[in-house]
Scaffold this active site. Structure first.
Site, PDB file in Angstrom:
ATOM      1  N   CYS A 324       0.826  -1.217   0.000  1.00  0.00           N
ATOM      2  CA  CYS A 324       0.000   0.000   0.000  1.00  0.00           C
ATOM      3  C   CYS A 324       0.856   1.261   0.000  1.00  0.00           C
ATOM      4  O   CYS A 324       0.370   2.337  -0.300  1.00  0.00           O
ATOM      5  CB  CYS A 324      -0.919   0.012   1.219  1.00  0.00           C
TER       6      CYS A 324
HETATM    7  N1  PMP Z   1      -4.896  -2.484   6.878  1.00  0.00           N
HETATM    8  C1  PMP Z   1      -3.871  -3.312   6.684  1.00  0.00           C
HETATM    9  C2  PMP Z   1      -3.022  -3.722   7.857  1.00  0.00           C
HETATM   10  C3  PMP Z   1      -3.579  -3.786   5.400  1.00  0.00           C
HETATM   11  O1  PMP Z   1      -2.530  -4.595   5.203  1.00  0.00           O
HETATM   12  C4  PMP Z   1      -4.390  -3.377   4.325  1.00  0.00           C
HETATM   13  C5  PMP Z   1      -4.098  -3.855   2.914  1.00  0.00           C
HETATM   14  N2  PMP Z   1      -4.441  -5.188   2.736  1.00  0.00           N
HETATM   15  C6  PMP Z   1      -5.467  -2.512   4.583  1.00  0.00           C
HETATM   16  C7  PMP Z   1      -5.690  -2.088   5.863  1.00  0.00           C
HETATM   17  C8  PMP Z   1      -6.370  -2.038   3.470  1.00  0.00           C
HETATM   18  O2  PMP Z   1      -7.232  -3.072   3.112  1.00  0.00           O
HETATM   19  P1  PMP Z   1      -8.151  -2.987   1.811  1.00  0.00           P
HETATM   20  O3  PMP Z   1      -7.227  -3.124   0.660  1.00  0.00           O
HETATM   21  O4  PMP Z   1      -9.122  -4.146   1.981  1.00  0.00           O
HETATM   22  O5  PMP Z   1      -8.861  -1.703   1.794  1.00  0.00           O
END
Ligand code: PMP
Length: 385
Positions: A324
């Site tokens: 991310c």
């Molecule tokens: N929190 C954590 C700890 C993550 O690793 C992630 C990404 N998988 C997210 C939040 C965001 O999740 P999403 O892609 O489902 O929005």
């Protein structure tokens, strides 16, 4: 790819999950708000899934709100709680090593007039609980600490932090995405008021998530519309996605014991062998209090990105940190918080295993990695033996 060791970034959807979802695209495609039989059927399955996911984390059916993923769940938890409860105080506490979504939500709330304290961690990534207690003021309304780090895999003392928050009458939120399906989460035992989950992290489809909201905890919605999900998340429910997440939770609850044993074995082989074979290689994170599937290293004198690309050429997929945050050139905020220098943080590599790995995947990394590190160090202007 011959070897995939980046399960923290993305997981394949389990075939059994897809099979459970398919009828809800074709045969039972109704809208739960419709008053005919197809609508009833959709509502019935939605509520069954809600019950299943509540059981998965020790909560109750009425406490599950379906979202589009964990990012949305985190937004709903922090912004929704802060806006609803701002008459009680304007101070929030997070840790320095939260997921980027939590950091950016905190930044947004600061612009809206809230104060945010970021609690430091020790060299292993464990939140300093004394410092957390010291930062609590009369204005503190919410503490948000991730269950485990999605980067270095360090597990936090969630139950202890939850107990402190409960005693002080402060709401406690935890982003449990990195830990779900790898540790047993119990919102009662851990004194959790708000908890974020993502479907893909338990081998369900992407784009689905859950926010657990404990009874009597009041939050404002972020998405206003037809009033679905108790008015907290409007929009036609994603029934196939919800069925996928629920099925994924059922499967992982049954198989977690065996999987965790297998992953721990893989992880411990990596953590032991790689620093033994490769000089000037260190493990990042806690050796014991860490996710069973996470191995995270730093290598002196080389860049994680070069390592990643060299491994990629050999058909091995790994990561240098949180997917991310991979679009910035900044070193990982988590690694800097451990006290690492920028060059140490840049020389880090994260390996996360999962359901479809085999022992031979681990053998291959252990065989291939030393040669790549050696070659890159020969080219490195900064590496000294
Ligand atoms: N929190 C954590 C700890 C993550 O690793 C992630 C990404 N998988 C997210 C939040 C965001 O999740 P999403 O892609 O489902 O929005």
């Amino acid at each position: 790819m011959n070897v995939y060791l980046d399960y923290q970034a993305a997981k394949p959807v389990d075939q059994r999950v897809i099979e459970a979802m398919l009828p809800y695209y074709f045969d039972h495609f109704g809208n739960p708000s419709s008053l005919h039989k197809e609508g009833d059927k959709a509502e019935e399955i939605l509520e069954k899934c809600r019950e299943n996911l509540a059981r998965f984390i020790g909560g109750e059916k009425e406490e599950i709100i379906f979202t589009s993923g964990a990012t949305e769940a985190n937004n709903l938890a922090l912004i929704g709680y802060a806006m609803r409860n701002k008459d009680k105080g304007n101070h929030l506490i997070i840790s320095e090593i939260e997921h980027i979504s939590i950091h950016n939500i905190a930044k947004y709330l600061q612009k809206c007039g809230f104060e945010v304290s970021k609690i430091p961690v020790d060299q292993y990534g464990r939140v300093n609980i004394d410092k957390l207690v010291n930062r609590i003021t009369e204005k503190t309304i919410l503490i948000s600490i991730g269950y485990a780090s999605d980067e270095i895999g360090t597990l936090q003392e969630i139950s202890e932090i939850g107990k402190i928050a409960r005693e002080k009458n402060i709401a406690f939120h935890s982003d449990a995405v990195a830990a779900e399906g790898l540790v047993t989460i119990d919102v009662q035992k851990d004194h959790i008021d708000l908890l974020s989950l993502s479907s893909n992290d338990i081998y369900g489809p992407k784009g689905v998530g859950v926010l657990y909201v404990k009874k009597r905890v009041k939050i404002n919605p972020l998405i206003i519309g037809g009033g679905q999900e108790k008015g907290l998340r409007s929009g036609t429910e994603n029934i196939p996605g919800v069925v996928g997440m629920s099925t994924a939770a059922e499967i992982i609850a049954k198989e977690m014991g065996e999987e965790v044993k297998r992953f721990t074995d893989y992880r411990d082989r990596l953590l032991k062998n790689i620093p033994e074979i490769i000089p000037k290689c260190h493990v990042n994170g806690h050796l014991k209090k860490r996710l069973p599937n996470n191995a995270h290293f730093r290598f002196a004198g080389i860049e994680g990105e070069s390592l990643l690309l060299s491994l990629n050429d050999k058909g091995i997929a790994v990561s240098t940190g949180s997917a991310c945050s991979s679009k910035t050139l900044e070193p990982s905020h988590t690694l800097i918080s451990l006290g690492l220098l920028h060059e140490e943080a840049h020389g880090s590599l994260e390996l996360t295993c999962g359901r479809f790995n085999k022992e031979r995947d681990i053998d291959e990394v252990i065989e291939v990695l030393p040669g790549i590190v050696h070659k890159l160090r020969e080219l490195s202007p900064i590496y000294r033996e």
